[in-house]
Design an enzyme around this catalytic site. Structure first.
Site, short mmCIF file in Angstrom:
data_model
loop_
_atom_site.label_atom_id
_atom_site.label_comp_id
_atom_site.label_asym_id
_atom_site.label_seq_id
_atom_site.Cartn_x
_atom_site.Cartn_y
_atom_site.Cartn_z
N LYS A 152 25.80 -5.69 -0.65
CA LYS A 152 27.27 -5.87 -0.72
C LYS A 152 27.97 -5.15 0.43
CE LYS A 152 26.79 -5.82 -5.74
NZ LYS A 152 26.95 -4.93 -6.89
N ARG A 195 11.29 3.66 3.61
CA ARG A 195 10.87 2.66 4.61
C ARG A 195 12.11 1.88 5.00
NH1 ARG A 195 5.69 -1.22 4.56
NH2 ARG A 195 4.81 0.77 5.15
N HIS A 239 4.89 5.47 11.61
CA HIS A 239 4.43 5.38 10.22
C HIS A 239 3.48 6.57 10.04
CE1 HIS A 239 3.19 3.97 6.41
NE2 HIS A 239 2.81 2.75 6.70
N ARG A 280 0.81 -1.21 0.00
CA ARG A 280 0.00 0.00 0.00
C ARG A 280 0.85 1.27 0.00
NH1 ARG A 280 -2.74 -4.08 1.97
NH2 ARG A 280 -0.67 -4.53 2.71
N THR A 281 1.79 1.38 0.94
CA THR A 281 2.52 2.65 1.12
C THR A 281 3.33 2.97 -0.13
OG1 THR A 281 2.67 2.02 3.43
CG2 THR A 281 4.01 3.88 2.73
N1 CP Z 1 -0.29 -0.09 5.81
C1 CP Z 1 0.91 -0.39 5.31
O1 CP Z 1 1.93 0.20 5.68
O2 CP Z 1 0.89 -1.36 4.35
P1 CP Z 1 2.17 -1.81 3.48
O3 CP Z 1 3.13 -2.50 4.42
O4 CP Z 1 1.62 -2.71 2.42
O5 CP Z 1 2.78 -0.56 2.92
#
Ligand code: CP
Length: 309
Positions: free
Chosen positions: A87, A109, A137, A59-60
């Protein structure tokens, strides 16, 4: 120059209620853009964005990429599994090499809590946290609160419950900061092994009673059991977790009110939430995903310091 109080979006902890409301106002305007036949504006056509994902995401990652394309930014996508980090290259070296290609904004991320804070001390580009380990998040919390507000109005004084694996959840921490800044009452509910002892120090109520918490809340935000982060066994089995802490349709049918059901995804159907709840008319799970694009457009636009739309 950022139109928010911060240069970066490292976490909800660091932004103000005014920032959150400005993001919501801007996202509302972008939602209108996303309803048009041509769902694109030229706002970020002079901006280059790198999406650096050192951890899996559905999603993100797609939501940020779509938001960037809708704003006409140039983008590059980096996936750790196909990169030279394998590496032995350090995070700072990896990012500096990408920045040498003249990148303005990094969306990242990373599995390590605080990786973004460290990076912000070493690079000039703006950074957006797309999830750092068990820490924060922020864009998930913003899209969650925005979706709640659309459904039940002003969140001041509203009761919001977060169910499930609080211990391993960056979504829980960012939701707590965001909802409290917007004046909501927050309660966490789950098994004692998955609720950190420091929760009350954040001003959050703690309950181990799922039915009582469902009666208390206006919104239930249900989190998944993070199997990949369980170094020891915190629950006997997924089946027993479902029996004791899964959200079931009979529980909602017994309430004398309609509550809103949310889940940030990915869902473990039949574990923390049953399918007939996830797919019921209580659920706004897909509206959350839809709102994610407008929220991320707003964050990118405001951090890039663009004027009126
Ligand atoms: N909600 C969320 O962070 O989903 P993803 O891990 O798929 O990005």
């Amino acid at each position: 120059m950022s139109l928010l109080s911060q240069k970066h979006l490292l976490g909800i902890e660091f932004i103000t209620e005014e920032d959150i409301n400005l993001i919501f106002e801007t996202a509302t305007q972008f939602k209108e853009v996303l309803q048009r036949k041509i769902k694109k504006v030229p706002s970020l056509r002079d901006i280059t964005i790198a999406n650096l994902f050192f951890e899996n995401s559905t999603r993100t990652r797609t939501s940020f990429e779509l938001a960037e394309k809708r704003l006409s930014a140039d983008i590059i996508n980096f996936s750790a599994s196909a990169s030279s980090t394998k590496k032995g290259e350090t995070l700072i070296d990896t990012v500096n090499n990408i920045l040498a290609m003249k990148v303005d904004i990094i969306v990242m991320r990373h599995p390590n809590p605080g990786a973004h804070i460290l990076l912000s001390k070493h690079i000039d580009a703006q950074i957006i946290n797309a999830g750092d380990g068990t820490h924060e998040h922020p864009t998930q919390a913003l899209l969650d609160a925005f979706s709640m507000r659309e459904k039940i109005g002003d969140l001041r004084g509203k009761n919001i419950a977060i169910f499930g694996d609080i211990k391993h959840s960056r979504v829980a921490i960012s939701n707590i900061y965001c909802l409290q800044k917007l004046g909501a009452n927050v309660r966490v509910c789950g098994p004692p092994t998955l609720i950190p002892k420091y929760m009350p120090s954040l001003g959050v109520e703690v309950s181990y009673d799922i039915e009582d918490t469902l009666k208390w809340c206006d919104v239930a935000n249900v989190l998944r059991i993070q199997l990949e982060r369980q170094d020891i066994k915190y629950i006997p089995s997924l089946r027993e977790y479902n029996i004791a802490f899964g959200i079931k349709k009979e529980m909602l049918d017994k309430l004398n009110k309609k509550i809103v059901i949310m889940h940030p995804g990915p869902m473990n159907r039949g574990v923390e939430i049953d399918s007939d709840v996830a797919d019921s008319d209580h659920s706004i799970i897909l509206q959350q995903v839809e709102n994610g694009v407008a929220i991320r457009m707003a964050v990118l636009y405001l951090l890039a310091g663009k004027g009126t739309l």
